[in-house]
Design a protein around this motif. Structure first.
Motif, short mmCIF file in Angstrom:
data_model
loop_
_atom_site.label_atom_id
_atom_site.label_comp_id
_atom_site.label_asym_id
_atom_site.label_seq_id
_atom_site.Cartn_x
_atom_site.Cartn_y
_atom_site.Cartn_z
N UNK A 123 0.83 -1.21 0.00
CA UNK A 123 0.00 0.00 0.00
C UNK A 123 0.86 1.26 0.00
N UNK A 124 0.36 2.29 -0.68
CA UNK A 124 1.06 3.58 -0.70
C UNK A 124 0.51 4.43 0.44
N UNK A 125 1.09 4.30 1.58
CA UNK A 125 0.67 5.08 2.73
C UNK A 125 -0.06 4.26 3.76
N UNK A 126 -0.20 4.82 4.96
CA UNK A 126 -0.85 4.11 6.07
C UNK A 126 -2.37 4.19 5.96
N UNK A 127 -3.05 3.51 6.89
CA UNK A 127 -4.51 3.66 6.95
C UNK A 127 -4.88 5.14 7.11
N UNK A 128 -6.06 5.50 6.63
CA UNK A 128 -6.52 6.90 6.64
C UNK A 128 -7.48 7.15 7.79
N UNK A 129 -7.63 8.42 8.15
CA UNK A 129 -8.64 8.90 9.10
C UNK A 129 -8.65 8.09 10.40
N UNK A 130 -7.51 7.90 11.00
CA UNK A 130 -7.42 7.14 12.26
C UNK A 130 -8.02 7.98 13.38
N UNK A 131 -8.93 7.38 14.15
CA UNK A 131 -9.56 8.05 15.29
C UNK A 131 -9.55 7.12 16.48
N UNK A 132 -9.36 7.72 17.67
CA UNK A 132 -9.38 6.95 18.91
C UNK A 132 -10.40 7.59 19.84
N UNK A 133 -11.28 6.76 20.39
CA UNK A 133 -12.33 7.26 21.28
C UNK A 133 -12.31 6.43 22.57
N UNK A 134 -12.19 7.10 23.73
CA UNK A 134 -12.20 6.36 25.00
C UNK A 134 -13.55 5.68 25.22
N UNK A 141 -11.72 2.73 21.58
CA UNK A 141 -12.10 2.22 20.25
C UNK A 141 -11.22 2.93 19.23
N UNK A 142 -10.59 2.14 18.39
CA UNK A 142 -9.76 2.66 17.30
C UNK A 142 -10.52 2.42 16.00
N UNK A 143 -10.65 3.45 15.18
CA UNK A 143 -11.31 3.28 13.87
C UNK A 143 -10.45 3.91 12.79
N UNK A 144 -10.58 3.40 11.55
CA UNK A 144 -9.75 3.86 10.44
C UNK A 144 -10.38 3.44 9.11
N UNK A 145 -9.87 4.01 8.04
CA UNK A 145 -10.24 3.63 6.67
C UNK A 145 -9.01 3.03 6.01
N UNK A 146 -9.24 2.19 5.00
CA UNK A 146 -8.09 1.59 4.32
C UNK A 146 -7.25 2.68 3.66
N UNK A 184 -14.67 -0.50 3.62
CA UNK A 184 -13.34 0.11 3.60
C UNK A 184 -13.05 0.79 4.94
N UNK A 185 -14.00 0.69 5.89
CA UNK A 185 -13.85 1.29 7.21
C UNK A 185 -13.81 0.18 8.26
N UNK A 186 -12.97 0.37 9.29
CA UNK A 186 -12.78 -0.67 10.29
C UNK A 186 -12.72 -0.05 11.67
N UNK A 187 -13.00 -0.87 12.70
CA UNK A 187 -12.85 -0.42 14.08
C UNK A 187 -12.50 -1.61 14.95
N UNK A 188 -11.88 -1.31 16.10
CA UNK A 188 -11.47 -2.38 17.01
C UNK A 188 -11.41 -1.81 18.42
N UNK A 189 -11.92 -2.55 19.40
CA UNK A 189 -11.85 -2.15 20.80
C UNK A 189 -10.57 -2.69 21.42
#
Length: 195
Positions: A123-134, A141-146, A184-189
């Motif tokens: 991949x050209x670059x890391x995951x996009x729009x990384x967000x962390x929510x307590x 919760x961590x969420x991101x786009x490919x 294309x969007x993912x999240x993980x606790x």
């Protein structure tokens, strides 16, 4: 071919004129070339090999090669003398239509076509729009786009975390992506964080 002419009237005919050598107009090949192989080669290249048409109606002087990217209409074209070529600078993990026509100096043959897909690349670059929510005191919760340009099918995401200023190694979470995952969007606790 050779030709000689004479003239004739009621009294007789003349001597033959000078001999003329001529060639009739030719006909374009009536069958298409034969694609032998299409293989992914070095980085960003596809190697193509083909054979002359079975009915060429004369000597083949060159080939017109066209590559269309399926989905956006972009096209590239080459005119080649030989029967093999590396087609380079193609987009990674993309579907293309290859077309080949033979030229015998009198016109082009019918077209042979075949679809192919280029190789994947990192991949050209890391995951996009990384967000962390307590979520609570020991979970987020961590969420991101490919990645914007994945250059293939993403199979795994890795999450690394540790306390700020900690000398301990990172904790690693390996997340496998389902092969048929349409999102294309993912999240993980992430849980059991140190307080």
């Amino acid at each position: 071919m050779q030709q000689r002419q004479l003239a004739e009237n009621a009294a007789g005919h003349s001597n033959f004129g000078p001999e003329v050598i001529f060639r009739t107009l030719g006909e374009a090949p009536t069958t298409a070339p034969i694609i032998v192989s299409i293989t992914n080669g070095s980085d960003g290249c596809v190697n193509v090999e083909w054979r002359a048409p079975p009915i060429s109606n004369g000597q083949i002087v060159g080939y017109r090669i066209m590559v269309h990217k399926i989905g956006n209409g972009a096209m590239r074209e080459w005119y080649l003398k030989g029967n093999r070529q590396a087609l380079c600078s193609l987009a990674y993990f993309s579907e293309f239509m290859l077309s080949i026509e033979a030229d015998n100096g009198f016109g082009y043959s019918p077209t042979v076509t075949q679809k192919f897909t280029t190789d994947q690349k990192s991949p050209e670059g890391p995951p996009e729009m990384i967000q962390i929510r307590p979520l609570k005191s020991d979970a987020v919760m961590v969420s991101w786009h490919e990645p914007l340009i994945p250059n293939g099918i993403i199979t795994t995401y890795m999450i690394y975390y540790r306390e700020i200023k900690s000398q301990r190694p990172y904790t690693t979470v390996r997340l496998l992506v389902k092969p048929d995952e349409p999102s294309k969007s993912f999240s993980y606790n992430v849980t059991k964080l140190s307080k």
